[in-house]
Motif scaffolding. Structure first.
Motif, mmCIF file in Angstrom:
data_model
loop_
_atom_site.group_PDB
_atom_site.id
_atom_site.type_symbol
_atom_site.label_atom_id
_atom_site.label_comp_id
_atom_site.label_asym_id
_atom_site.label_seq_id
_atom_site.Cartn_x
_atom_site.Cartn_y
_atom_site.Cartn_z
ATOM 1 N N PRO A 7 -24.550 -16.278 -13.759
ATOM 2 C CA PRO A 7 -23.929 -15.368 -12.791
ATOM 3 C C PRO A 7 -24.803 -14.144 -12.481
ATOM 4 N N LEU A 8 -25.431 -13.599 -13.508
ATOM 5 C CA LEU A 8 -26.287 -12.433 -13.284
ATOM 6 C C LEU A 8 -27.520 -12.825 -12.475
ATOM 7 N N ASN A 40 -18.827 -14.508 -19.411
ATOM 8 C CA ASN A 40 -19.288 -13.299 -18.743
ATOM 9 C C ASN A 40 -18.117 -12.450 -18.260
ATOM 10 N N PRO A 41 -18.355 -11.152 -18.101
ATOM 11 C CA PRO A 41 -17.296 -10.308 -17.528
ATOM 12 C C PRO A 41 -17.175 -10.533 -16.027
ATOM 13 N N LEU A 42 -16.670 -11.690 -15.633
ATOM 14 C CA LEU A 42 -16.515 -12.004 -14.210
ATOM 15 C C LEU A 42 -15.269 -11.322 -13.680
ATOM 16 N N ASP A 43 -15.235 -11.123 -12.373
ATOM 17 C CA ASP A 43 -14.052 -10.557 -11.743
ATOM 18 C C ASP A 43 -12.920 -11.583 -11.828
ATOM 19 N N GLY A 44 -11.849 -11.217 -12.515
ATOM 20 C CA GLY A 44 -10.753 -12.151 -12.745
ATOM 21 C C GLY A 44 -10.118 -12.673 -11.469
ATOM 22 N N ARG A 45 -10.253 -11.921 -10.387
ATOM 23 C CA ARG A 45 -9.633 -12.359 -9.132
ATOM 24 C C ARG A 45 -10.429 -13.482 -8.477
ATOM 25 N N MET A 90 -7.981 -9.541 -18.938
ATOM 26 C CA MET A 90 -9.409 -9.509 -18.640
ATOM 27 C C MET A 90 -9.895 -8.085 -18.398
ATOM 28 N N GLN A 91 -8.984 -7.246 -17.897
ATOM 29 C CA GLN A 91 -9.373 -5.858 -17.680
ATOM 30 C C GLN A 91 -9.546 -5.113 -19.006
ATOM 31 N N GLU A 92 -8.924 -5.649 -20.040
ATOM 32 C CA GLU A 92 -9.086 -5.037 -21.360
ATOM 33 C C GLU A 92 -10.367 -5.508 -22.039
ATOM 34 N N GLY A 93 -11.127 -6.342 -21.373
ATOM 35 C CA GLY A 93 -12.413 -6.739 -21.942
ATOM 36 C C GLY A 93 -12.473 -8.177 -22.431
ATOM 37 N N ARG A 135 -29.447 -10.048 -4.549
ATOM 38 C CA ARG A 135 -29.679 -8.622 -4.321
ATOM 39 C C ARG A 135 -31.104 -8.414 -3.813
ATOM 40 N N HIS A 193 -26.501 -16.645 -18.425
ATOM 41 C CA HIS A 193 -27.114 -15.695 -17.496
ATOM 42 C C HIS A 193 -27.025 -16.120 -16.039
ATOM 43 N N ARG A 214 -28.803 -11.238 -9.061
ATOM 44 C CA ARG A 214 -30.122 -10.609 -8.955
ATOM 45 C C ARG A 214 -30.923 -11.172 -7.793
#
Lengths: 385, 204
Positions: free
Chosen positions: A300-301, A329-334, A359-362, A308, A298, A305
């Motif tokens: 990264p989230l 986690n679904p992090l931005d691959g870039r 990664m874009q495929e999940g 934010r 958790h 949070r």
């Protein structure tokens, strides 16, 4: 502002490096691949620009001299070069570019001299600063200092200097907080979190309470039985302390001081505090240490949070990690930089087109990128023991 | 005495859905083990040992996504070992477990503040339920959900960081299976055998 591109030449174990950076960037790699060395560039720039006791010579000396800074693979070219680009946000063009190159004098006093120092600003055809200039030619001593470390010379690009000097690095070592007797002196910039309590103590009460309340909300979820968090000044010694209450068989629970907290609780607490403390670049060294995988997943989230809520979502955080849970986690691959040791120093790269597509495929970065950081031949490790 | 059950999910969402289904049956059962396999391949690898668990220890409910397989039944039969124990329940959501979430249109519309009319009528037949769900959230009015469940603009990830956490929160606290089974036949088919196994388990 954030750093959107970093180029290095001969910096520690990077003979050449050129990577883009984003508002959250993860640096992954095997042990000794250079994750901390990469973070050290930003600390180096901070040390140069530090208002009290900074400067190029000090920053180099603190790192054990030029010999230790320069890449071992730098055989013919002995110059170290750092180039950073700074933008308003991750996808816009840079507003500042800063280049610093330095090398040993090679004769006489064997000083470290600035070989190049260039500052460019978007929209100007001429660089704001371009050294060495005429004055540097007449007076070699000038070249022992950078312009960015001097208030008289950096007026036109003070923003850049301020930006570098506000960088925060955190690698909290819980034992240093728990055992004040082994922590003899706080290193400049407090990288190991020894000064956390003093930092908390210095914060105005209202701000402090608000931050502690946010930390408490996160800790309640992560640490079972955790109840309440408060700040207290010891009545006799005057020393600042954090107190936490744990649910207990007694009705009022039990109050514990920070020296009784678990390592994981302390690290999490330090992380959550530092996230709220300023708005400039934050460097986090392996935040997963001492923490349960379920909590690590958790992180990264949690960072998102807190930022934010602070209205500082764009704050740049660079994180080194080995953790499968974190990278699941679904992090931005870039936003992931992969370090791969090679015969000619470590190579750093971002995900290629195929990896991004995966990664874009999940698939998660832990599925796609982490296996590539495994040291080769590690499967045979057990055979030697 | 209440019986026990072992739940295995391909991901966290499948696992949470399994727990919700067991609770929904109303048969007193303790969920003694919960395992998130983390992907289709590790999930398949678990099947044969789970068959042994079902045979010797307790019933097992395994839930996975069928992804794009043309026929769920055929796929399930190829996954199951020959002569699988009857206490091993292997269930595949037609495409993804998200279809089962979408089937409770009333509940999810409230949760994510979405116009209920936008939901697909037959979620089992939606070609890509995950994408449908993401689109719906994007059109919803719950800002927190949009921030955390959707990938940031331009990001190369499919979903946001809080995607699984938020969906699991919905499944645990808001998902109404009685409404969902009316629109998702594949979900409805899970229940009769689950009830039979759990009831049988309690009588032992």
């Amino acid at each position: 502002m954030l750093i959107t591109r970093l180029k290095l030449k001969n910096w520690r174990n990077f003979k050449n490096l050129d990577v883009p950076l984003r508002s959250r960037t993860y640096v992954i790699g095997a042990n000794a691949s250079g994750k901390s060395n990469l973070l050290d560039v930003f600390r180096f720039l901070r040390d140069i620009c530090r208002p009290a006791g900074g400067g190029l010579q000090k920053a180099i000396e603190d790192r054990g001299g030029l010999k230790k800074l320069r890449c071992l693979q730098a055989r013919t070219d002995n110059e170290i070069e750092i180039h950073v680009e700074i933008s308003e946000d991750a996808d816009s063009d840079p507003i500042w570019e800063y280049t610093l190159a330095f090398k040993p004098e090679g004769k006489g006093l064997h000083r470290v001299l600035v070989a190049r120092e260039i500052v460019k600003r978007a929209g100007r055809s001429e660089p704001v600063l371009s050294r060495p200039d005429k004055a540097d030619g007449k007076d070699v001593l000038r070249r022992t200092q950078t312009a960015i470390e001097q208030i008289n010379s950096n007026t036109a690009f003070r923003d850049v200097s301020d930006f570098f000097s506000e960088t925060t690095y955190l690698h909290l070592v819980p034992q240093l907080l728990k055992h004040s007797e082994i922590a003899s002196r706080i290193v400049e910039g407090d990288p190991f979190g020894q000064g956390l309590l003093q930092r908390i103590a210095k914060t105005p009460q209202k701000t402090r309470d608000a931050r502690l309340r946010r930390i408490q909300q996160s800790l309640e979820k992560a640490v079972p039985q955790f109840n309440q968090l408060k700040f207290e000044q010891d009545k006799i010694t005057g020393l600042p302390h954090l107190m936490a209450s744990y649910q207990h068989w007694r009705t009022h629970g039990a109050w514990q001081r920070e020296d009784q907290f678990s390592d994981g609780t302390l690290r999490l607490l330090g992380l959550l505090w530092m996230l709220q403390e300023s708005n400039s670049l934050l460097l986090l060294e392996e935040p997963e240490l001492s923490l349960n995988d379920a909590i690590v997943a958790h992180i990264p989230l949690m960072i998102d949070r807190v930022l934010r809520k602070q209205k500082a979502f764009g704050r740049q955080v660079i994180i080194t990690t080995h953790s499968e849970a974190l990278l699941g986690n679904p992090l931005d691959g870039r936003a992931i930089i992969l370090l791969e040791p090679a015969s000619d120093g470590t190579l750093a790269r971002v995900a290629d087109a195929t990896e991004l597509a995966l990664m874009q495929e999940g698939l998660s970065p832990a599925d796609v990128l982490l296996p590539k950081t495994r040291p080769q031949g590690i499967d045979q490790l057990g055979l030697f023991l | 005495m209440s019986g026990t059950i072992f739940i295995v999910g391909e991901d966290d969402l499948c696992c949470s859905a399994g727990e919700a289904l067991v609770r929904y049956t109303g048969i007193k059962t303790t969920i003694s083990q919960r395992l998130v396999a983390g992907g289709a391949v590790p999930f398949r690898k678990k099947i044969s040992s789970m068959n042994n668990v079902a045979e010797n220890i307790m019933p097992v409910l395994m839930i996975a996504d069928a992804d794009q397989a043309p026929c769920v039944v055929v796929q399930r039969n190829t996954w199951l070992p020959r002569g699988a124990n009857e206490r091993l329940l292997l269930r595949l959501a037609v495409r993804e477990a998200e279809a089962w979430i979408l089937a409770d249109d009333v509940g999810f519309a409230q949760f994510a503040k979405i116009n209920q009319a936008l939901f697909p009528r037959h979620p089992d037949e939606a070609a890509d339920p995950k994408r449908t769900l993401l689109e719906l959230i994007g059109r919803g009015k719950n800002r927190d959900l949009r921030d955390e469940m959707l990938a940031p603009h331009g990001s190369k990830s499919l979903v946001g960081l809080g995607y699984n956490l938020r969906l699991a929160e919905f499944v645990r606290g808001h998902w109404r299976i009685d409404r969902a089974i009316e629109r998702s036949p594949s979900l409805a088919r899970v229940l009769p055998r689950l009830i039979a196994v759990l009831a049988n388990n309690n009588m032992r």
